[in-house]
Every structure is written in structure tokens, then in C-alpha cells.
Scaffold this motif. Sequence first.
Motif, PDB file in Angstrom:
ATOM      1  N   PRO A   1      -8.645 -19.102   2.834  1.00 41.74           N
ATOM      2  CA  PRO A   1      -8.631 -16.981   3.290  1.00 41.74           C
ATOM      3  C   PRO A   1      -7.267 -16.599   2.105  1.00 41.74           C
ATOM      4  CG  PRO A   1      -7.677 -19.526   4.973  1.00 41.74           C
ATOM      5  CD  PRO A   1      -8.419 -20.143   3.441  1.00 41.74           C
ATOM      6  N   VAL A   2      -7.800 -15.800   2.137  1.00 38.61           N
ATOM      7  CA  VAL A   2      -6.129 -14.948   1.344  1.00 38.61           C
ATOM      8  C   VAL A   2      -6.759 -13.103   1.603  1.00 38.61           C
ATOM      9  CG1 VAL A   2      -7.540 -14.215  -0.145  1.00 38.61           C
ATOM     10  CG2 VAL A   2      -5.236 -14.035  -0.456  1.00 38.61           C
ATOM     11  N   GLN A   3      -5.536 -12.149   2.622  1.00 38.41           N
ATOM     12  CA  GLN A   3      -5.756 -11.130   2.864  1.00 38.41           C
ATOM     13  C   GLN A   3      -5.634 -10.396   1.514  1.00 38.41           C
ATOM     14  OE1 GLN A   3      -3.844 -10.240   6.965  1.00 38.41           O
ATOM     15  NE2 GLN A   3      -4.237 -12.504   7.690  1.00 38.41           N
ATOM     16  N   TYR A   4      -6.238  -9.149   1.594  1.00 44.63           N
ATOM     17  CA  TYR A   4      -5.786  -8.526   0.596  1.00 44.63           C
ATOM     18  C   TYR A   4      -6.208  -6.708   0.547  1.00 44.63           C
ATOM     19  CZ  TYR A   4      -6.764  -7.276  -4.430  1.00 44.63           C
ATOM     20  OH  TYR A   4      -7.007  -6.298  -5.782  1.00 44.63           O
ATOM     21  N   ILE A   5      -4.919  -6.606   0.231  1.00 45.39           N
ATOM     22  CA  ILE A   5      -4.631  -5.279   0.772  1.00 45.39           C
ATOM     23  C   ILE A   5      -3.754  -4.355  -1.122  1.00 45.39           C
ATOM     24  CG2 ILE A   5      -2.965  -3.204   1.168  1.00 45.39           C
ATOM     25  CD1 ILE A   5      -2.479  -5.254   4.076  1.00 45.39           C
ATOM     26  N   CYS A   6      -5.294  -3.630  -0.788  1.00 45.65           N
ATOM     27  CA  CYS A   6      -5.776  -2.559  -2.265  1.00 45.65           C
ATOM     28  C   CYS A   6      -5.398  -1.073  -2.098  1.00 45.65           C
ATOM     29  CB  CYS A   6      -6.337  -2.800  -3.624  1.00 45.65           C
ATOM     30  SG  CYS A   6      -6.075  -2.286  -5.018  1.00 45.65           S
ATOM     31  N   ALA A   7      -4.200  -0.115  -2.398  1.00 48.98           N
ATOM     32  CA  ALA A   7      -4.384   1.256  -2.191  1.00 48.98           C
ATOM     33  C   ALA A   7      -4.891   2.006  -3.699  1.00 48.98           C
ATOM     34  CB  ALA A   7      -3.595   1.749  -1.615  1.00 48.98           C
ATOM     35  N   PRO A   8      -5.709   2.372  -3.356  1.00 49.88           N
ATOM     36  CA  PRO A   8      -6.779   3.275  -4.476  1.00 49.88           C
ATOM     37  C   PRO A   8      -5.825   4.196  -5.106  1.00 49.88           C
ATOM     38  CG  PRO A   8      -7.891   4.367  -2.668  1.00 49.88           C
ATOM     39  CD  PRO A   8      -6.684   3.274  -2.318  1.00 49.88           C
ATOM     40  N   ASP A   9      -4.819   5.123  -4.797  1.00 52.15           N
ATOM     41  CA  ASP A   9      -3.615   5.682  -5.033  1.00 52.15           C
ATOM     42  C   ASP A   9      -2.999   5.992  -4.768  1.00 52.15           C
ATOM     43  OD1 ASP A   9      -3.595   5.893  -1.903  1.00 52.15           O
ATOM     44  OD2 ASP A   9      -3.461   7.308  -1.173  1.00 52.15           O
ATOM     45  N   GLU A  10      -2.199   4.480  -5.424  1.00 56.62           N
ATOM     46  CA  GLU A  10      -1.377   4.222  -5.498  1.00 56.62           C
ATOM     47  C   GLU A  10      -0.661   3.669  -6.386  1.00 56.62           C
ATOM     48  OE1 GLU A  10       1.486   4.766  -3.922  1.00 56.62           O
ATOM     49  OE2 GLU A  10       0.929   4.938  -1.482  1.00 56.62           O
ATOM     50  N   GLY A  11       0.246   3.055  -7.610  1.00 59.47           N
ATOM     51  CA  GLY A  11       1.120   2.669  -8.252  1.00 59.47           C
ATOM     52  C   GLY A  11       1.795   1.006  -8.283  1.00 59.47           C
ATOM     53  N   HIS A  12       2.789   1.398  -8.296  1.00 61.31           N
ATOM     54  CA  HIS A  12       3.858  -0.240  -9.081  1.00 61.31           C
ATOM     55  C   HIS A  12       4.532   0.104  -7.590  1.00 61.31           C
ATOM     56  CE1 HIS A  12       5.562  -3.713 -10.253  1.00 61.31           C
ATOM     57  NE2 HIS A  12       6.542  -2.960 -10.465  1.00 61.31           N
ATOM     58  N   GLY A  13       4.014  -0.201  -6.240  1.00 63.31           N
ATOM     59  CA  GLY A  13       4.854   0.207  -5.240  1.00 63.31           C
ATOM     60  C   GLY A  13       4.222   1.293  -4.269  1.00 63.31           C
ATOM     61  N   PHE A  14       3.981   1.318  -2.901  1.00 60.50           N
ATOM     62  CA  PHE A  14       3.578   2.448  -2.763  1.00 60.50           C
ATOM     63  C   PHE A  14       4.410   3.233  -2.093  1.00 60.50           C
ATOM     64  CE2 PHE A  14       0.396  -0.163   0.030  1.00 60.50           C
ATOM     65  CZ  PHE A  14      -0.786  -0.685  -1.256  1.00 60.50           C
TER      66      PHE A  14
END
Length: 681
Positions: free
Chosen positions: A609-622
Amino acid sequence: MKESVLVLLTVALGAVLGSPVAAQTKQPALIDRELLFGDPETSGAQLSPDGRFMSFIKPYKGTRNVWVKGVAEPFTAAKPLTADLARPVRNYFWSRDSKYVLYVQDKGGDENFNLYAVDPSAAPPAGADVPVARDLTGLKGVRVQLYHVPKSDPNTLYIGLNDRDKAWHDLYKLNLATGEKTLLRENKDRLQSWSFDWNDQLRLASRANPDGSNELLAVAGNTFTPVYRTTIDEQSSVAGFHKDNKHVYLVTNGGRTRDRAELVLFDPATKKEELLDTDPQKRVDFGGLMLSEVTHEPVAVTYVDDRMRRVWKDKAYEADFKTIQAKVPGADLYPVSSTTDERLWLVSATSATMPGTVYLFDRQTKALTKQYDLRPKLNAADLADMKAVRYKSSDGLEIPAYLTLPKGVAAKNLPVIIVPHGGPWARDVYGFNSLHQFLANRGYAVLSPNFRASTGYGKKFLEAGNGEWGRKMQDDLTWGVKYLVAQGIADPKKVGIMGGSYGGYATLAGVAFTPDLYAAGVAIVAPSNLTTLLNAIPPYWEAGRKQMYARMADPGTEAGRTELARMSPLTAADKIKTPLMVVQGANDPRVNKAEADQIVVALRDRNYPVQYICAPDEGHGFARPVNNMAMYAASEKFLAGQLGGRYQESMSPAVAQRLKEITVDPKTVVLANKANQALIK
């Protein structure tokens, strides 16, 4: 030096273990994460050069933008000057004549910055709240660099654009009124920076040689003459020109006998150098030089040790800052902006438990007037102090670190979070740290080590990290855990690790290479495969490519690829047994989304199990607050579930919705590059 270090360690430990913090019996209430990671109510204040206006950053319709007011006006009279609702405005400055506020902005975190100008005296168009912001560079996929803001021609900027060659920036003269760009020099010589004298004349350039060395070049018309050279293991930079406009202040660690960077007065004509300043305590590199633009004389030099040390060169300034310091005792003072005549100054006062208070100081009347607090709703009594500590690593190397202990509980058998900094060629410093306060408030002891390869402690300390990613650099973190356990502070079964960029890599390396050490990991914009990382670095990093290879390994050679694979967490993904959360910005140009996808797929494919968060409107850091709030809401709940700390259950509807949107089901992740797929089989 060893004796003084031992004394420092003893004193630091006594302060940590015997302080009133440890004697308290009641934890402060949970601090709302919005107060720590949300937008500051006011920040980034600057004075217009003529002293008429004060600008600052404040949310406008939920997004940070630039506002402006008269210096003597209350903040309630301020008006918004920009209205970018897609992405916060984070950096801006005034033109020399106070006619324009200029700022840079990219798209979704891609780091391709364009330069914009706003006239603060212009009226907004009909139906608008702000004046028109003109895009002065107007290029897609191009990154603007600012080189010089001349006083003699305030309608001009000297900038670099990589529109012709993505790896190197050509030198342009930019007309602020018209936006006209005049090409001054095509960069076909690997030039990475330019230096102008007090008369705004171009005098020096810095060249990155193919072998990784750097040269300082004297510029005379179209003639470039090498005058100073540093090897691949050394660094030098121009800190400014002497008032005679002949000599330059040079910060350098060049030469076999010089370990720590020093300030020298260098003569490009004769190539002679005169030592001006070096750390009197022989602990850290030269930190910085403050020059007066009125007298062209040095005002002060700084050294960043456990805390910042300042050595005054101008007695009048020293007296003024003593006046300010007497009214804000215990705080570190940082001058942030001044008028052209240097009569008015904005000064920031901050400490580990003081997010920042900005004052206006009149050097003529000696009046000190508070302007604003960055985070006025934070209760200082709820904030935890930060202590400098030192411990020995696996090979005996002494590691400087910062420790924050939770308030209201005994400093014994605590859950711990190790927070390694990014870079890795950077360092942590003393001061207010939102992440430290957040984690300490949730009940964790927080340790941020300046591991080998960190900057600021001399060449030997930095070079001790060469080729040591995932090895001795990782040992420096591991032995930090051992140190906390030996002191009785840490519960060895409840140790987590959390970091971004290199700190994210260290998180992955920690759970992959020392799988029994950590009980939880949060890896933010984290490299997982060092070969794919180096093969995908942005073209404009070309100047530092050879040095990165020297400090890591060369992916262009078989031996280098072998070393990189050995240091890559991805190759040891089958050893991971620590609960892990991975956070990524989809547009990250430094650590591509593929780095996160690879490790997620590797764990998914072994049904881990691994939790994954990926923001489509961000780069290197939010950068967007709603994304930050979602990430920290998820991470604190995740850490609480693994380590037993407290967490805030509530979140706004907007944050809850955003968390759903950026949470990725690992089953849906598909590697875009088939070669990457093969690497994890």
C-alpha cells in the motif's frame, strides 16, 4: 575547536532537556493548519525608492497578489495592484524611479517565468479592480533572468532570455515603458551571470567551463579576459564593486589552503586579492555583504552559524540597529527594503517562536513604527522553541542540526519526525519554521540535520557528500535518530521521516535502505531513480551539470549508471516495508512526475500500500494554498495513524474537495516511458 564544540553540545542539551518546556504538563491546543500554512495576512513589504509608497503581498479574492498604499496611510487604505487568480504572486520589485512594480509569474509551476509591469498610478480599466499588468517578455517556454536594475537609466532592466538556446541566456536591454527588447550579446560562451559597476557599466561575466570549473571574465567591449578561476570543487561570486569602481568584493573558497569561503577585495587588472573577512570563530563560510548604495561602502557582513551573526562595518548603522534591537529583544533583525536615500528602512524581526513582525524605521528621527505581523493569529505561547544541537555520524563527522520539542510534554520517549532539507547543496537555518511548529504541535520531536553536502560549513564538509547519496549522507540522518534515542528523547519504534526535493529523496532512501528505522515516510517531489532524474534536468541547468555529476555520478558512463542505480531508492523498492505517502506536482521541471510514478508503481506491483497525491497545477513544491492545505491535512492524518501523534480532523469544504481531486489511486498510474517500466522490473 573540538573543546568549544563539546561545550556547545553540552549547553544545547542542557537547554533542551532542562528547559521549562520539558517541565510543562499541558500541551497547547491544536493549532489550525490554516494559521501555519495558509497565506500570511500581510507579507513581502517593500518601500518605493522615492519613499512615497509601500507595497506588500496580501490575498486578493483568495490568491496572493501585490497591494500598494501611501507610506503614511493605514493598511486599510491599500488597493490591489495585481489580480492573478490562477497562481500566487511571490516575487516582485520596484523600478528605480518608482514608476512600476515588476513581478514574475510562471504557468502551473513550470518555472518558465515571464516578467510583468504594473503602473501603480494608473487607473483600472472600466469594470476592473486593478491596473493593467503588461507582459514585458511575452514568451512561451522561456525563463527570464534578472541581471541588473540600473540607477542611471531607471527605465531599463538588463535581463537574460533563453529563447534562442534553452541552456543559455542571451543578454538583453529591456525598455520598461515600451517593452522593447534589445539584444546586447548572444551567449555562445557558456556565460551564466553578469556584473555591473556603480556606474551601471558591464564589467564582469562568469563562465561555466565544460570541465566544471568556472572563470570570472573581465569585459571590455567585445573582449573577455579570464581573471579568476575556481575548480569544479570550488565556488566564487561577485558580491559588489568597491567604491573605486576598480576592485570587486569577491566571495570565494578557491585555493588548496582555503576551506571556508571568505570575502576578499580582488583587482581584476592585477589579479591580486586582499583578505577582508573570514569567520572569526572559524566555523562557517562567509555569509553575506551589505553595501550602501549611497556611500558605496560596506555596512555589515554576516555569518550563518547556529544563529545568524552580524559584524558591523558602519558605526551609524550599528547604532541604529542597536536602537531597534532594544525594542525587539531576542529577535533576529533583517533589513528588507529601503528608500534610495537610505533614510527609511523596513526591518523584519523574527525568531523560532516569532513568525515575523515588520517595522518602519526612520534613520533621521529614529522613530520605529510597527507595520504588521505576518501571522497575527498565532499565539506565541503555543509555539515551540528551536535549539541547535550537534552529534557524531557513523564515521565521527560532527553534524549540526536543529531540534524542536513539543510543548507541554516531557522530552522523553517521544514520536519523532526527521526533516532533511532540500538541495542537497543548501542548509537549514534557525528561525520560524512552519513545518517544525506544525509537527511539534502535533506531539512530535522534530530534527533537521545539516548533513554532509550541506553548504555553509566549508568545502570539506560539502565534499564529504560526494558520491554519498543514500550512503553516508543517509547515515547522518540515521545517527541523528540514534542520538535522539540515546538522549531518551525518541521512541525508537515511532520515528518518521518527511521532506521535499532532496529531503524527499532522503525519505525514500530512508525507507528503502534502512527499512527497520522508520515507521512512516512522507516523500514530497522526491527523486526515486537518480539516472532518470539527471537525464531529465532542465536545459537551463547546463552550467551545473558537470558539478552535479561530480557530486553524484555520471549517467553517461556505465560505472556512473551503476553507482546511480545503487543510490536510487527505486532499485531497493522491494525492501520497503514502511507506510509511505508520495506527493508530487505534475508540472515539476526539476523532479519530473515520472519520479513519483515509478516508486508508486513499484510498490503497487508488489501489492504494497502507498498513498499518492499529485496536483495537476503545481511544480516543484506546492504554491496554491488549497493544495498545501490538502497535502498537510492528509499527511498529518497519515503520520498520526502510524506514529500516534495528534491531528486536526476538520478541513474546509474546498480543501476536502481538493484533497479528493488530487488523491490518486495507485492502480491508475501508468508509466509514460517504457524504459522506466523496465527499470523497476
